[in-house]
Design a protein around this motif. Structure first.
Motif, mmCIF file in Angstrom:
data_model
loop_
_atom_site.group_PDB
_atom_site.id
_atom_site.type_symbol
_atom_site.label_atom_id
_atom_site.label_comp_id
_atom_site.label_asym_id
_atom_site.label_seq_id
_atom_site.Cartn_x
_atom_site.Cartn_y
_atom_site.Cartn_z
ATOM 1 N N LEU A 104 17.838 1.084 -2.241
ATOM 2 C CA LEU A 104 17.407 0.985 -3.640
ATOM 3 C C LEU A 104 17.144 -0.452 -4.060
ATOM 4 O O LEU A 104 16.181 -0.727 -4.787
ATOM 5 N N ASN A 105 17.957 -1.378 -3.605
ATOM 6 C CA ASN A 105 17.718 -2.786 -3.932
ATOM 7 C C ASN A 105 16.408 -3.269 -3.329
ATOM 8 O O ASN A 105 15.671 -4.058 -3.950
ATOM 9 N N LYS A 106 16.122 -2.817 -2.111
ATOM 10 C CA LYS A 106 14.869 -3.203 -1.462
ATOM 11 C C LYS A 106 13.672 -2.631 -2.217
ATOM 12 O O LYS A 106 12.649 -3.313 -2.396
ATOM 13 N N ASP A 107 13.792 -1.387 -2.690
ATOM 14 C CA ASP A 107 12.695 -0.787 -3.444
ATOM 15 C C ASP A 107 12.436 -1.536 -4.750
ATOM 16 O O ASP A 107 11.286 -1.753 -5.143
ATOM 17 N N VAL A 108 13.502 -1.934 -5.432
ATOM 18 C CA VAL A 108 13.346 -2.714 -6.663
ATOM 19 C C VAL A 108 12.628 -4.032 -6.367
ATOM 20 O O VAL A 108 11.717 -4.451 -7.088
ATOM 21 N N GLU A 109 13.022 -4.668 -5.277
ATOM 22 C CA GLU A 109 12.391 -5.929 -4.874
ATOM 23 C C GLU A 109 10.905 -5.730 -4.604
ATOM 24 O O GLU A 109 10.076 -6.557 -4.996
ATOM 25 N N GLN A 110 10.544 -4.616 -3.950
ATOM 26 C CA GLN A 110 9.141 -4.363 -3.622
ATOM 27 C C GLN A 110 8.306 -4.148 -4.880
ATOM 28 O O GLN A 110 7.144 -4.556 -4.950
ATOM 29 N N ILE A 111 8.877 -3.505 -5.902
ATOM 30 C CA ILE A 111 8.152 -3.315 -7.155
ATOM 31 C C ILE A 111 7.887 -4.668 -7.821
ATOM 32 O O ILE A 111 6.776 -4.937 -8.296
ATOM 33 N N TYR A 112 8.889 -5.534 -7.861
ATOM 34 C CA TYR A 112 8.703 -6.863 -8.451
ATOM 35 C C TYR A 112 7.642 -7.656 -7.685
ATOM 36 O O TYR A 112 6.785 -8.325 -8.291
ATOM 37 N N ARG A 113 7.670 -7.583 -6.354
ATOM 38 C CA ARG A 113 6.697 -8.318 -5.553
ATOM 39 C C ARG A 113 5.292 -7.759 -5.749
ATOM 40 O O ARG A 113 4.304 -8.505 -5.764
ATOM 41 N N THR A 114 5.194 -6.443 -5.918
ATOM 42 C CA THR A 114 3.900 -5.820 -6.173
ATOM 43 C C THR A 114 3.337 -6.284 -7.510
ATOM 44 O O THR A 114 2.144 -6.602 -7.624
ATOM 45 N N LEU A 115 4.186 -6.340 -8.523
ATOM 46 C CA LEU A 115 3.752 -6.808 -9.842
ATOM 47 C C LEU A 115 3.243 -8.245 -9.763
ATOM 48 O O LEU A 115 2.223 -8.593 -10.385
ATOM 49 N N GLU A 116 3.921 -9.081 -8.998
ATOM 50 C CA GLU A 116 3.535 -10.489 -8.884
ATOM 51 C C GLU A 116 2.201 -10.670 -8.170
ATOM 52 O O GLU A 116 1.413 -11.557 -8.507
ATOM 53 N N GLN A 117 1.920 -9.830 -7.175
ATOM 54 C CA GLN A 117 0.729 -10.056 -6.349
ATOM 55 C C GLN A 117 -0.470 -9.212 -6.764
ATOM 56 O O GLN A 117 -1.566 -9.371 -6.219
ATOM 57 N N THR A 118 -0.318 -8.333 -7.755
ATOM 58 C CA THR A 118 -1.428 -7.482 -8.160
ATOM 59 C C THR A 118 -2.550 -8.313 -8.789
ATOM 60 O O THR A 118 -2.317 -9.109 -9.706
ATOM 61 N N ASP A 119 -3.745 -8.113 -8.283
ATOM 62 C CA ASP A 119 -4.933 -8.778 -8.811
ATOM 63 C C ASP A 119 -5.364 -8.030 -10.070
ATOM 64 O O ASP A 119 -5.901 -6.921 -10.001
ATOM 65 N N ARG A 120 -5.135 -8.628 -11.234
ATOM 66 C CA ARG A 120 -5.442 -7.954 -12.502
ATOM 67 C C ARG A 120 -6.921 -7.631 -12.632
ATOM 68 O O ARG A 120 -7.305 -6.584 -13.161
ATOM 69 N N ALA A 121 -7.784 -8.535 -12.169
ATOM 70 C CA ALA A 121 -9.227 -8.294 -12.261
ATOM 71 C C ALA A 121 -9.634 -7.122 -11.380
ATOM 72 O O ALA A 121 -10.458 -6.281 -11.776
ATOM 73 N N ALA A 122 -9.073 -7.049 -10.165
ATOM 74 C CA ALA A 122 -9.371 -5.932 -9.267
ATOM 75 C C ALA A 122 -8.876 -4.615 -9.858
ATOM 76 O O ALA A 122 -9.553 -3.587 -9.771
ATOM 77 N N PHE A 123 -7.693 -4.654 -10.464
ATOM 78 C CA PHE A 123 -7.136 -3.446 -11.089
ATOM 79 C C PHE A 123 -8.033 -2.974 -12.227
ATOM 80 O O PHE A 123 -8.382 -1.789 -12.307
ATOM 81 N N ALA A 124 -8.430 -3.893 -13.093
ATOM 82 C CA ALA A 124 -9.293 -3.537 -14.220
ATOM 83 C C ALA A 124 -10.650 -3.029 -13.736
ATOM 84 O O ALA A 124 -11.203 -2.061 -14.288
ATOM 85 N N GLY A 125 -11.189 -3.671 -12.697
ATOM 86 C CA GLY A 125 -12.469 -3.235 -12.146
ATOM 87 C C GLY A 125 -12.385 -1.848 -11.550
ATOM 88 O O GLY A 125 -13.306 -1.027 -11.702
ATOM 89 N N ALA A 126 -11.277 -1.559 -10.865
ATOM 90 C CA ALA A 126 -11.084 -0.241 -10.287
ATOM 91 C C ALA A 126 -11.010 0.825 -11.381
ATOM 92 O O ALA A 126 -11.612 1.903 -11.260
ATOM 93 N N VAL A 127 -10.281 0.533 -12.454
ATOM 94 C CA VAL A 127 -10.147 1.483 -13.567
ATOM 95 C C VAL A 127 -11.514 1.795 -14.164
ATOM 96 O O VAL A 127 -11.862 2.967 -14.382
ATOM 97 N N GLU A 128 -12.306 0.765 -14.421
ATOM 98 C CA GLU A 128 -13.621 0.978 -15.023
ATOM 99 C C GLU A 128 -14.545 1.758 -14.090
ATOM 100 O O GLU A 128 -15.287 2.648 -14.525
ATOM 101 N N SER A 129 -14.503 1.452 -12.797
ATOM 102 C CA SER A 129 -15.353 2.143 -11.830
ATOM 103 C C SER A 129 -14.951 3.609 -11.684
ATOM 104 O O SER A 129 -15.810 4.483 -11.536
ATOM 105 N N ILE A 130 -13.666 3.882 -11.717
ATOM 106 C CA ILE A 130 -13.189 5.274 -11.659
ATOM 107 C C ILE A 130 -13.656 6.026 -12.905
ATOM 108 O O ILE A 130 -14.115 7.170 -12.826
ATOM 109 N N HIS A 131 -13.569 5.380 -14.051
ATOM 110 C CA HIS A 131 -14.002 5.983 -15.316
ATOM 111 C C HIS A 131 -15.488 6.336 -15.276
ATOM 112 O O HIS A 131 -15.910 7.382 -15.789
ATOM 113 N N GLN A 132 -16.306 5.482 -14.669
ATOM 114 C CA GLN A 132 -17.749 5.664 -14.659
ATOM 115 C C GLN A 132 -18.248 6.523 -13.501
ATOM 116 O O GLN A 132 -19.403 6.970 -13.526
ATOM 117 N N ALA A 133 -17.440 6.785 -12.507
ATOM 118 C CA ALA A 133 -17.896 7.424 -11.268
ATOM 119 C C ALA A 133 -18.373 8.863 -11.476
ATOM 120 O O ALA A 133 -17.826 9.605 -12.289
#
Length: 292
Positions: A104-133
């Motif tokens: 469980l501690n490792k899983d919590v760590e992985q969520i924090y690391r994912t939040l830190e490394q997520t490309d916000r522009a890529a995430f937003a672009g993916a959302v818009e492209s899914i919406h328009q597809a």
């Protein structure tokens, strides 16, 4: 810096000094263990100083030993069999630490690391492209298949045309994505050990003009090269089972963002569903369950 660390060590081996060769030898022979050693401990194993190990990391083009260690850990995740992963996990387990706490501690760590490394522009672009597809295709296999199933369950409620690709063979997979093309989007999900079927399907989709979202663990993942939008989620191993908590959290965020982008339609869908559920008495009330 090569994305194939072990291959680079072999290629440059004769250019290394005697001390550097000792480090390279140890890594090549014991990379599953070396990936989780400190610089000092690796130096002890290779019979060189800690400073020599640090300089070796710079020699390979990394910003320091932590970057080299991260590359080694990516190698471990992508190359080891399930049995080998289990053996590595057993070595990593801290003495006296309960498995429950460790996982469980490792899983919590992985969520924090994912939040830190997520490309916000890529995430937003993916959302818009899914919406328009026109059509959204979902691809995954192995343990990642349940992630695609979860995504499919919610996307089908808010998007007009979603297809979950389920196949036992590569031929069946390509039959199901045969008409993918411009205006479509394909979401591929894969973590070590990476699925060749998923990689090849994304390559086909991109070749035919579809946009590609890759949900994977590293920019060195084979899915990354095919992606218009690369969404990274940490998936470290604590046992033979893949830890997909962080990827699921990222996917949950993707669902929420797409739902928000289609807010009015999503509201109408759930209003209608509530009416249907009530009319056909779909859900039992707590007092009617008899404790079952």
């Amino acid at each position: 810096m090569s994305t194939d660390l072990l291959g680079e060590l072999k290629q440059r081996y004769h250019q290394f000094s005697k001390s550097q060769r000792r480090i390279a030898d140890y890594i090549l022979e014991h990379y599953s263990k070396a990936a989780y050693l400190t610089a000092a401990r690796l130096g002890q194993q290779a019979q060189v100083s800690e400073s020599t190990v640090v300089r070796f990391a710079f020699e390979l083009g990394y910003d320091g030993y932590p970057a080299l260690q991260a590359a080694l850990q990516e190698t471990v995740r992508s190359k080891l069999t399930s049995l080998q992963r289990m053996e590595v996990a057993e070595k990593r387990q801290e003495e006296g630490e309960p498995v429950l706490d460790q996982v469980l501690n490792k899983d919590v760590e992985q969520i924090y690391r994912t939040l830190e490394q997520t490309d916000r522009a890529a995430f937003a672009g993916a959302v818009e492209s899914i919406h328009q597809a026109k059509t959204v295709y979902l691809l995954a296999s192995g343990s990642a298949a349940f992630l695609a199933g979860f995504l499919n369950f919610y996307f089908r409620l808010v998007l007009p045309n979603v297809r979950l690709i389920q196949s036992a063979s590569a031929s069946e997979l390509f039959e199901q994505i045969l008409r993918v093309g411009k205006g479509d989007i394909v979401i591929g999900i894969s973590f070590p050990r990476y699925s060749k079927k998923t990689v090849n399907a994304l390559r086909y989709a991109r070749k035919n003009g579809a946009q590609v979202v890759a949900i994977t663990d590293s920019e060195f993942s084979p899915l990354a090269a095919q992606a218009d939008y690369l969404l990274l989620a940490r998936s470290d191993m604590v046992s033979f089972a893949d830890s997909l908590v962080a990827p699921l959290s990222l996917i949950n965020a993707l669902i929420a963002a797409v739902g928000q982008r289609r807010q009015e339609e999503t509201r109408r869908v759930f209003d209608r569903l509530e009416e249907i559920w009530a009319e056909y008495d779909v859900y039992a009330k707590a007092e009617e369950s008899d404790g079952i």
